[in-house]
Design a protein around this motif. Structure first.
Motif, PDB file in Angstrom:
ATOM      1  N   CYS A  26      16.889 -14.676 -19.481  1.00  0.00           N
ATOM      2  CA  CYS A  26      17.377 -15.057 -20.804  1.00  0.00           C
ATOM      3  C   CYS A  26      18.710 -15.787 -20.637  1.00  0.00           C
ATOM      4  N   CYS A  28      21.277 -15.569 -22.290  1.00  0.00           N
ATOM      5  CA  CYS A  28      22.433 -14.708 -22.547  1.00  0.00           C
ATOM      6  C   CYS A  28      22.812 -13.894 -21.300  1.00  0.00           C
ATOM      7  N   ASP A  30      21.421 -11.185 -20.158  1.00  0.00           N
ATOM      8  CA  ASP A  30      21.063  -9.766 -20.218  1.00  0.00           C
ATOM      9  C   ASP A  30      19.734  -9.539 -19.496  1.00  0.00           C
ATOM     10  N   HIS A  33      16.497  -8.602 -21.251  1.00  0.00           N
ATOM     11  CA  HIS A  33      15.729  -9.589 -22.014  1.00  0.00           C
ATOM     12  C   HIS A  33      14.759 -10.360 -21.128  1.00  0.00           C
ATOM     13  N   THR A  81      13.587 -10.346 -26.985  1.00  0.00           N
ATOM     14  CA  THR A  81      13.557 -11.799 -27.117  1.00  0.00           C
ATOM     15  C   THR A  81      14.088 -12.439 -25.851  1.00  0.00           C
TER      16      THR A  81
HETATM   17 ZN   LIG Z   1      19.128 -12.460 -24.139  1.00  0.00          ZN
END
Ligand SMILES: [Zn+2]
Length: 113
Positions: A26, A28, A30, A33, A81
């Protein structure tokens, strides 16, 4: 834009010829995810399985709410997500296309022996 090689955001985890495993991260960062993608060929078909290990979002509601939901409904909804950049999405689609062709060819070569 064209798909990159090696691909941003797509990591090959394993390759057994007739099955390949990728990890899609992901944007982000993380790890929770990230999705795992399995591309597998059997004697008749190719299957693509996408899965992710999610943690129950205990912070969004009280624990008692989740425990009550589990007791009364028998399950707890969780959601995960994975967000991708345009480049990563292109890499993802190209990786899938190549992986499907590869496992199919491997399986054909094996079954013709
Ligand atoms: Zn994420």
């Amino acid at each position: 834009m064209i798909a990159e090689e090696p691909a941003e955001g797509i990591m090959k985890i394993n390759d057994w010829g007739n099955s390949k495993v990728y990890r899609v991260s992901c944007t982000c960062g993380d790890e929770n995810h990230a999705h795992n993608v399995w591309v597998e060929a059997d004697d008749h078909d190719v299957n693509v399985t996408v899965y992710t290990t999610t943690k129950t979002n205990f912070w969004s509601m009280t624990r008692w709410y989740h425990i009550w939901t589990l007791l009364t409904m028998g399950y707890i909804d969780t959601e995960s997500t994975v967000c991708m950049t345009k480049q990563q999405a292109l890499n993802y689609s190209k990786t899938l296309t190549n992986a499907i062709e590869d496992v199919e060819e491997f399986q054909k070569a094996r079954s013709s022996k």
